[in-house]
Design an enzyme around this catalytic site. Structure first.
Site, short mmCIF file in Angstrom:
data_model
loop_
_atom_site.label_atom_id
_atom_site.label_comp_id
_atom_site.label_asym_id
_atom_site.label_seq_id
_atom_site.Cartn_x
_atom_site.Cartn_y
_atom_site.Cartn_z
N ASP A 1 -29.75 12.11 -5.62
CA ASP A 1 -30.45 11.38 -4.58
C ASP A 1 -29.50 10.63 -3.64
OD1 ASP A 1 -32.01 9.07 -3.36
OD2 ASP A 1 -33.62 10.07 -4.48
N SER B 1 -33.36 10.70 0.83
CA SER B 1 -34.38 10.83 -0.20
C SER B 1 -35.74 11.16 0.42
CB SER B 1 -34.42 9.56 -1.05
OG SER B 1 -35.12 9.78 -2.25
#
Length: 275
Positions: free
Chosen positions: A165, A38
């Site tokens: 993500d 991320s």
């Protein structure tokens, strides 16, 4: 000794990783391997391209301007409101174009193969329901995929496959670093582990707490299962609070510089301390 930097996810809290990197590089601790998830993938890409102190100034400039930083990630305004997304459809509130353009401005069309430090990025594959590690091809596409926060940004498509993500499947990839041969690991995490969880009282809090339980459980387990001969340092994060875990907190870039400075001071003291 093979040194790995493991950079975890955490949205705007990723600013604290800049302070950690400054403390490490000032002490001539440089990585042989960088792993990112991320926002950790974004920070990791920059340090993997230039594992030296000059990169810290550019990273700080990228993070410190509150309004500009928010626009660089989310754009000037959302595509739709939460109410509109619920009533009329839509999987996300913001476009990924501002983030991708900002990354392209910084990294260009660099590939993993061209980086001076071995670098890998984690994302969650939708079609395979699996953890996926990018290690070849364009870096920008991989980072956008790793940072595709569910509900805020759209799933990212890379080579016909769709990703969300990386924090969903591996928020702080300590075990991956060990599996790739790291014998000394510096964990750059964003501070949520320092805060106890509270029982959720609203429907949307249930999802957040559930995610936190999963991510913390995996990291603690991997920390407990470190093989003999592997040295791990979980660097201290400072300047974070429970507000950062809310939707509004995830878009608040106003205290970026304070987070960087406070975390740098804490990490410098840790690295200079006994043992």
């Amino acid at each position: 000794m093979t040194t790995a930097f493991v950079l975890g996810g955490g949205g705007v809290l990723g600013a604290v990783e800049v302070g950690m990197l400054r403390a490490l590089l000032e002490r001539e601790i440089v990585p042989d391997l960088v792993l990112g998830t991320s926002v950790g993938a974004l920070n990791g890409a920059l340090v993997a391209r230039e594992p030296a102190l000059p990169v810290i100034e550019r990273m700080t400039d990228l993070w410190r301007t509150a309004n500009d930083a928010g626009r660089q990630v989310y754009g000037d305004k959302p595509l739709r409101t939460v109410r509109r997304a619920v009533s009329s459809g839509g999987t996300h509130l913001y476009s990924s174009k501002p983030l991708k353009q900002r990354l392209a401005d910084e990294l260009g069309d660099v590939t993993f193969e061209e980086l001076p430090v071995r670098f890998q990025v984690c994302a969650a594959s939708i079609e395979r329901a699996a953890e996926h590690w990018f290690s070849t091809g364009p870096v920008v596409d991989a980072v956008v995929a790793s940072a595709a926060v569910p509900g805020l940004l759209p799933p990212a498509e890379v080579d016909g496959e769709h990703y969300l993500d990386g924090g969903i499947v591996n928020s702080i990839p300590l075990g991956r670093a060990v599996a790739l041969g790291a014998t000394r690991v510096f964990v750059l995490q964003v501070g949520r582990f320092d805060r106890p969880l509270s029982v959720p009282r609203r429907p949307w809090e249930v999802a957040r707490v559930s995610f936190e339980i999963a991510r913390r459980h995996r990291f603690v387990r991997e920390l407990d299962e470190l093989p003999a001969g592997v040295e791990a340092h979980v660097l201290p994060a400072r300047g974070t609070s429970t507000r950062d875990d809310t939707f509004l907190g995830s878009k608040d870039f106003s205290t970026v510089q304070q987070r960087i400075d406070a975390t740098y001071d804490a990490c410098a003291a840790y690295l200079d301390g006994p043992g």
